[in-house]
Scaffold this motif. Structure first.
Motif, short mmCIF file in Angstrom:
data_model
loop_
_atom_site.label_atom_id
_atom_site.label_comp_id
_atom_site.label_asym_id
_atom_site.label_seq_id
_atom_site.Cartn_x
_atom_site.Cartn_y
_atom_site.Cartn_z
N LEU A 330 0.86 -1.18 0.00
CA LEU A 330 0.00 0.00 0.00
C LEU A 330 0.89 1.22 0.00
O LEU A 330 1.84 1.30 0.77
CB LEU A 330 -0.92 0.03 1.24
CG LEU A 330 -1.98 -1.06 1.38
CD1 LEU A 330 -2.77 -0.87 2.67
CD2 LEU A 330 -2.92 -1.08 0.19
N ASP A 331 0.55 2.19 -0.84
CA ASP A 331 1.40 3.36 -0.98
C ASP A 331 0.56 4.63 -0.88
O ASP A 331 0.22 5.26 -1.87
CB ASP A 331 2.12 3.31 -2.33
CG ASP A 331 3.21 4.37 -2.45
OD1 ASP A 331 3.53 5.00 -1.43
OD2 ASP A 331 3.72 4.55 -3.57
N GLY A 332 0.16 4.97 0.36
CA GLY A 332 -0.61 6.19 0.59
C GLY A 332 -2.05 6.09 0.13
O GLY A 332 -2.53 6.96 -0.61
N VAL A 333 -2.76 5.06 0.57
CA VAL A 333 -4.12 4.77 0.10
C VAL A 333 -5.17 5.45 0.98
O VAL A 333 -5.12 5.36 2.21
CB VAL A 333 -4.37 3.25 0.06
CG1 VAL A 333 -5.85 2.94 -0.17
CG2 VAL A 333 -3.51 2.62 -1.04
N ASP A 334 -6.14 6.11 0.34
CA ASP A 334 -7.30 6.68 1.01
C ASP A 334 -8.55 5.91 0.58
O ASP A 334 -8.63 5.43 -0.55
CB ASP A 334 -7.49 8.16 0.63
CG ASP A 334 -6.32 9.03 1.05
OD1 ASP A 334 -5.67 8.68 2.05
OD2 ASP A 334 -6.06 10.03 0.36
N LEU A 335 -9.52 5.83 1.49
CA LEU A 335 -10.77 5.12 1.19
C LEU A 335 -11.89 5.70 2.04
O LEU A 335 -11.70 5.99 3.22
CB LEU A 335 -10.62 3.62 1.48
CG LEU A 335 -11.84 2.73 1.15
CD1 LEU A 335 -11.96 2.56 -0.36
CD2 LEU A 335 -11.72 1.38 1.84
N VAL A 336 -13.08 5.85 1.44
CA VAL A 336 -14.27 6.29 2.15
C VAL A 336 -15.42 5.38 1.74
O VAL A 336 -15.72 5.25 0.55
CB VAL A 336 -14.62 7.76 1.83
CG1 VAL A 336 -15.99 8.12 2.42
CG2 VAL A 336 -13.55 8.70 2.35
N VAL A 337 -16.06 4.74 2.74
CA VAL A 337 -17.21 3.86 2.49
C VAL A 337 -18.44 4.51 3.11
O VAL A 337 -18.51 4.73 4.32
CB VAL A 337 -17.00 2.46 3.09
CG1 VAL A 337 -18.22 1.58 2.82
CG2 VAL A 337 -15.73 1.83 2.52
N ARG A 338 -19.41 4.83 2.26
CA ARG A 338 -20.64 5.48 2.72
C ARG A 338 -21.57 4.47 3.38
O ARG A 338 -21.65 3.31 2.97
CB ARG A 338 -21.35 6.16 1.55
CG ARG A 338 -20.55 7.26 0.88
CD ARG A 338 -21.33 7.91 -0.25
NE ARG A 338 -21.50 7.01 -1.39
CZ ARG A 338 -22.64 6.87 -2.05
NH1 ARG A 338 -23.72 7.54 -1.67
NH2 ARG A 338 -22.72 6.06 -3.09
N ALA A 339 -22.30 4.90 4.39
CA ALA A 339 -23.22 4.03 5.11
C ALA A 339 -24.29 3.48 4.18
O ALA A 339 -24.83 4.20 3.34
CB ALA A 339 -23.88 4.79 6.26
N GLY A 340 -24.58 2.17 4.32
CA GLY A 340 -25.64 1.54 3.56
C GLY A 340 -25.35 1.31 2.10
O GLY A 340 -26.25 1.01 1.31
N THR A 341 -24.06 1.41 1.70
CA THR A 341 -23.69 1.20 0.30
C THR A 341 -22.68 0.07 0.19
O THR A 341 -22.14 -0.42 1.18
CB THR A 341 -23.06 2.48 -0.31
OG1 THR A 341 -21.81 2.74 0.34
CG2 THR A 341 -23.98 3.67 -0.16
N THR A 342 -22.43 -0.32 -1.05
CA THR A 342 -21.39 -1.30 -1.34
C THR A 342 -20.25 -0.60 -2.07
O THR A 342 -20.46 0.01 -3.12
CB THR A 342 -21.93 -2.44 -2.22
OG1 THR A 342 -22.97 -3.11 -1.52
CG2 THR A 342 -20.82 -3.44 -2.57
N HIS A 343 -19.05 -0.68 -1.48
CA HIS A 343 -17.87 -0.08 -2.07
C HIS A 343 -16.95 -1.19 -2.55
O HIS A 343 -16.43 -1.97 -1.74
CB HIS A 343 -17.14 0.80 -1.05
CG HIS A 343 -16.12 1.70 -1.67
ND1 HIS A 343 -16.21 3.08 -1.62
CD2 HIS A 343 -14.98 1.43 -2.37
CE1 HIS A 343 -15.18 3.61 -2.25
NE2 HIS A 343 -14.41 2.62 -2.72
#
Length: 566
Positions: A330-343
């Protein structure tokens, strides 16, 4: 039922090329194969199957696990186990009937006339022999001479080049563990080509490969067919692959051919309900996300963020003959998972998908960066604190064969997390909850006392999902959770996940290499490569307007798009 036929045509020669081209390379006629378990009577596995392959054509044999595909192939190659027999019908190569030939004679057929590409190079290649030595052995076997001559080395190198290995000289001196999955599969193709066969039988040759590597391997087989006039019998459970690559498709179910014809005719007018179900389940033939089952209200995604990662970094040390080297998982990874969704997190092997999922779930630690599940920052928690996070986040692994204890009954498997977290206060309450969870994954009480050995792959994965639901989590991470399943079973599990999300408001982190599946289940997608993020956004935006050449390559490699209805 009669016993296995005695050897026929023992005086006949090993099949030779049909100069006039009037006879099929392979002709299977009314073939019947039986199996017998210890102390039991014979049971039919292949029931009167007829199939042929002509020079220069690709015939795909399609069907789910247990349909009889592999048994049919083993029978045609003389590779049936001792517990099986050919009880009727015939097998001919270029007009020579080889039914009942002894193994020594069939070995010559397998070497000089038919090349066999097995499914898994990790079990088919000898790990302690260099690739060149293994190809030389195949060359020498087919020529029945000593394996030390320069001519054999030259022939082995030629075979490696013909199999699509540009650096044949280097691969010649490498061991299997030093090659990628695609290179190992090409090495198997080289071994199959060593005898200069007239027909190739490929048994699920790309099922364990990334879609882009799969495309390269299948493109190369097509080139061999076109340039050398080789016939190909392609065995696969993936109807998308068959639709893209075959001239004719034979659909197999419960030991019988239920449909057989040219690809366009089969798509336009399938005559079998089973074929229609396979076509409907193929990811490439879906446009947009799966809808909830009838009776369920359309879901409304929740507000807020349930999983967040910022600047995650992770390095691993690789050891090889040349020393040690550092790899950025991993090289500086960002992630956002919204509630009630599939990411969905997508990418090829080595992209860093599973490493990212493992750090989010607390199974691995990051070198730097932070991750949150809800309001909890998880990258610095103790083991006890992480255990509490598991109430909110559960993990479903790729292979239920290894993630579920084979000694436990289904009831015990589902009850285990309930006991571990002391959710139920007594046995009656415990079993009530177990039954609720079983019904949630569309299984009934008849499964409670079964072990995993008594379940199909799809049923095992349903049990794994039931366990993950036991603690009422907000988030479930699914790491390639449907990649090992047949296409119709895969479709059932995906529909189950959509329905559970609708009913329970779940959020999913869905790790996969298959963008066809992403289109069916995900709201948002992050595309990874070599430990970094290439592209991210909503599925609709990324699929309709990909910004990266790499994403475009992944989308273009989705099998079944040749005749997909979009």
């Amino acid at each position: 039922m009669s016993e296995q036929p005695t050897a026929r045509a023992e005086g006949a020669a090993v099949p030779a090329e049909d100069a006039a081209g009037t006879k099929p390379l392979l002709q299977i006629a009314e073939l019947r194969i039986d199996y017998r378990a210890q102390g039991r009577s014979w049971s039919p596995a292949v029931r009167g199957v007829s199939l042929h392959v002509d020079p220069g054509e690709t015939v795909a044999l399609v069907g789910e696990s247990g349909s009889g595909k592999t048994t049919l192939v083993q029978g045609s190659l003389g590779l049936l186990p001792a517990s099986a027999r050919v009880s009727g019908g015939s097998i001919s190569y270029s007009g020579v009937d080889v039914t009942g030939w002894r193994d020594a004679r069939m070995a010559r057929v397998r070497g000089n006339y038919v090349g066999f590409i097995p499914q898994d190079p990790n079990t088919s290649l000898n790990p302690v022999k260099k690739i060149g030595q293994q190809v030389i052995e195949a060359v020498a076997f087919n020529e029945r001479t000593a394996a030390s001559s320069q001519e054999h080395i030259d022939a082995a190198l030629e075979s490696l080049r013909t199999a699509g290995l540009a650096n044949a000289e280097r691969v010649f001196h490498q061991y299997p563990h030093e090659l990628s999955g695609g290179m190992k599969q090409r090495a198997l193709i080289a071994i199959a080509l060593a005898g200069k066969p007239k027909i190739i039988v490929a048994d699920e040759p790309t099922s364990a490969l990334d879609v882009t590597v799969q495309r390269v391997i299948l493109d190369h087989l097509e080139t061999l067919r076109t340039e050398l006039g080789i016939g190909i019998l392609l065995i696969t459970h993936d109807l998308g692959v068959a639709l893209d690559r075959a001239d004719r498709i034979a659909v197999m179910q419960r030991g019988e051919i239920v449909e057989h014809g040219p690809v366009r005719e089969l798509i336009a007018n399938p005559s079998s309900d089973y074929t229609r179900r396979l076509l409907a389940a193929a990811p490439s033939r879906h446009q947009g996300r799966l809808a909830p089952s009838p009776g369920l209200q359309p879901r409304t995604p929740g507000e807020g963020i349930v999983v967040r990662a910022e600047q995650l970094r992770k390095q691993y040390t690789l050891r090889s003959a040349g020393g040690r080297s550092l790899v950025n998982a991993l090289d500086g990874v960002d992630l956002v998972v919204r509630a009630g969704t599939t990411h969905a997190i997508v990418g090829e092997s080595g992209a860093g998908k599973s490493t990212l999922a493992s750090i989010i779930a607390g199974f691995a630690t990051a070198d730097s960066g932070t991750a949150w599940v809800g309001e909890r920052e998880t990258t610095s928690l103790s083991h006890r604190e992480l255990r509490e996070v598991r109430r909110d986040l559960q993990f479903v692994f790729q292979n239920p064969y290894t993630s579920l204890d084979p000694r436990f009954t289904v009831a015990k498997l589902i009850a285990e997390p309930l006991r571990a977290f002391r959710v139920a206060t007594g046995r009656a309450e415990l079993m009530t909850r177990v039954r609720e969870l079983l019904r949630a994954v569309a299984l009934d009480d008849s499964y409670l006392q079964r072990t995993t050995a008594q379940l199909s792959g799809g049923q095992r994965q349903r049990i794994a999902i039931a366990r993950a639901l036991a603690l009422n989590p907000r988030v479930i991470v699914l790491d390639e959770a449907v990649s090992a399943l047949d296409v119709s079973v895969q479709a059932q599990i995906l529909q189950l996940l959509v329905d559970l999300q609708t009913e329970l408001g779940l959020s999913y982190v869905f790790v996969t290499h298959d963008l066809g599946v992403v289109r069916m289940i995900a709201d948002d997608v992050t595309v990874m490569r070599d430990g970094g993020i290439v592209e991210h956004g909503t599925v609709q935006d990324v699929f309709l307007s990909p910004q990266s050449d790499y994403t475009r390559a992944l989308l273009g490699a989705i099998p079944g798009t040749r005749f997909a209805t979009v």
